[in-house]
Write a protein that holds these residues in place. Structure first.
Motif, PDB file in Angstrom:
ATOM      1  N   VAL A  43      19.681  43.563  71.698  1.00 42.94           N
ATOM      2  CA  VAL A  43      19.260  42.660  70.626  1.00 42.94           C
ATOM      3  C   VAL A  43      19.744  43.160  69.263  1.00 42.94           C
ATOM      4  CG1 VAL A  43      17.312  41.799  71.968  1.00 42.94           C
ATOM      5  CG2 VAL A  43      16.960  43.742  70.430  1.00 42.94           C
ATOM      6  N   ASP A  44      19.856  44.479  69.096  1.00 46.21           N
ATOM      7  CA  ASP A  44      20.398  45.019  67.858  1.00 46.21           C
ATOM      8  C   ASP A  44      21.880  44.656  67.719  1.00 46.21           C
ATOM      9  OD1 ASP A  44      20.043  46.724  65.456  1.00 46.21           O
ATOM     10  OD2 ASP A  44      21.476  48.018  66.466  1.00 46.21           O
ATOM     11  N   ASP A  45      22.628  44.789  68.796  1.00 47.48           N
ATOM     12  CA  ASP A  45      24.043  44.444  68.758  1.00 47.48           C
ATOM     13  C   ASP A  45      24.248  42.945  68.553  1.00 47.48           C
ATOM     14  OD1 ASP A  45      24.666  47.069  69.123  1.00 47.48           O
ATOM     15  OD2 ASP A  45      25.250  46.888  71.230  1.00 47.48           O
ATOM     16  N   ALA A  46      23.302  42.131  69.023  1.00 45.09           N
ATOM     17  CA  ALA A  46      23.410  40.690  68.815  1.00 45.09           C
ATOM     18  C   ALA A  46      23.477  40.354  67.331  1.00 45.09           C
ATOM     19  CB  ALA A  46      22.220  39.967  69.458  1.00 45.09           C
ATOM     20  N   VAL A  47      22.826  41.178  66.515  1.00 49.08           N
ATOM     21  CA  VAL A  47      22.840  40.980  65.061  1.00 49.08           C
ATOM     22  C   VAL A  47      24.030  41.694  64.427  1.00 49.08           C
ATOM     23  CG1 VAL A  47      21.582  41.404  62.910  1.00 49.08           C
ATOM     24  CG2 VAL A  47      20.353  40.640  64.944  1.00 49.08           C
TER      25      VAL A  47
END
Length: 296
Positions: A43-47
């Motif tokens: 989810v961090d990489d999604a941002v």
């Protein structure tokens, strides 16, 4: 590739300090925390990896739906499929997993933080809540252990922020509280341009004392009954405390470089902390750390 293998590859490939704290856990707990870490990375990489905020928002929407599917018993992604067997055993809740996504959404709409309470709320969502879930996986018998986990999460996230000031600035983000920047005469334009102005080091040392206070308060809140079970979290803290010392020794020259510890050093710190306990720098009283911060 099985879901567990996917998560294990995700964790080891990241080179994160968290990986080293997992090594000492029994197999089932190691699988659960590795899957939780992989969720946070996804989810961090999604941002961070999306150049368009609308695309990042759509990815987070998908993950929100995936969390709902996870708790409905129909997960699709390898990470949530790896997490599914551990939800009940370790008290992983839908609310906490969605709170992490709430924190990630802040990055889509906010690039500055007015003051430390605003930053602390963000840190709670992206790190303190993760600390609570990790504490459940490691094993706890006392409710007060959640307070330790939240404060440890705050400390770890503050160190991340200090390490990544330059990297975040290149994305147009500044996590240092604006009122603190004003106090030390540091302008946003200076950080965005990578300029080490006169007050920058003093500002960073001041924020570093916030992290040290959080480390001290976390350990003070940890009930003795849960100390042994929570050693993986203490290992994370020890690695990050050493990283903070490295940053401070270099006077926080972080605008142009990424400072990190070598894998061998992380492994040595992990082993030493597992056997001998946390380093002395983490055991200072919260009052002592707060007094040092006031001196800045």
């Amino acid at each position: 590739m099985t879901p567990d293998e996917y998560c294990r590859d995700r964790a080891s490939a990241s080179g994160s300090s968290f990986y080293y704290s997992f090594l000492f856990l029994p197999a089932l707990r190691r699988q659960a925390i590795t899957a939780l870490y992989a969720y946070c990375r996804e989810v961090d990489d999604a941002v961070d990896e999306a150049s368009d905020p609308a695309i990042a928002g759509a990815k987070l929407d998908w993950w929100q739906s995936e969390v709902e599917r996870l708790f409905a018993g129909t997960p699709q992604h390898p990470v949530t499929r790896a997490l599914a067997p551990h939800l009940a055993a370790y008290g992983l809740t839908r609310e906490r997993m969605l709170q992490v996504l709430e924190g990630m959404r802040i990055d889509l709409v906010q690039t500055r933080f007015l003051d430390f309470p605003a930053l602390a709320r963000y840190c709670h969502l992206v790190a303190g809540v993760v600390g609570e879930m990790a504490a459940g996986i490691f094993g706890l018998s006392v409710e007060a252990t959640y307070s330790y986990a939240r404060k440890l999460g705050l400390a770890l996230q503050l160190v991340n922020i200090l390490r990544d000031v330059g990297e975040d600035a290149r994305r147009g983000r500044i996590y240092l509280p604006m009122d603190d920047m004003q106090r030390f005469g540091v302008k946003a334009a200076d950080i965005l341009a990578g300029r080490y102005v006169e007050g920058f080091a003093r500002l960073m040392h001041f924020e570093a004392q916030r992290a040290r206070t959080a480390f001290a308060e976390a350990l003070a809140d940890l009930p003795p009954a849960d100390y042994r079970a929570q050693r993986p979290g203490i290992i994370m803290g020890a690695i990050y405390a050493n990283l903070l010392d490295e940053l401070a020794r270099d006077d926080f020259r972080v605008l142009h470089q990424h400072v990190s510890l070598t894998p061998i050093r992380k492994l040595f710190i992990a082993w030493r902390t597992w056997v001998f306990g946390p380093p002395a720098r983490m055991l200072r009283s919260a009052e002592s750390a707060a007094r040092e911060r006031a001196d800045w």
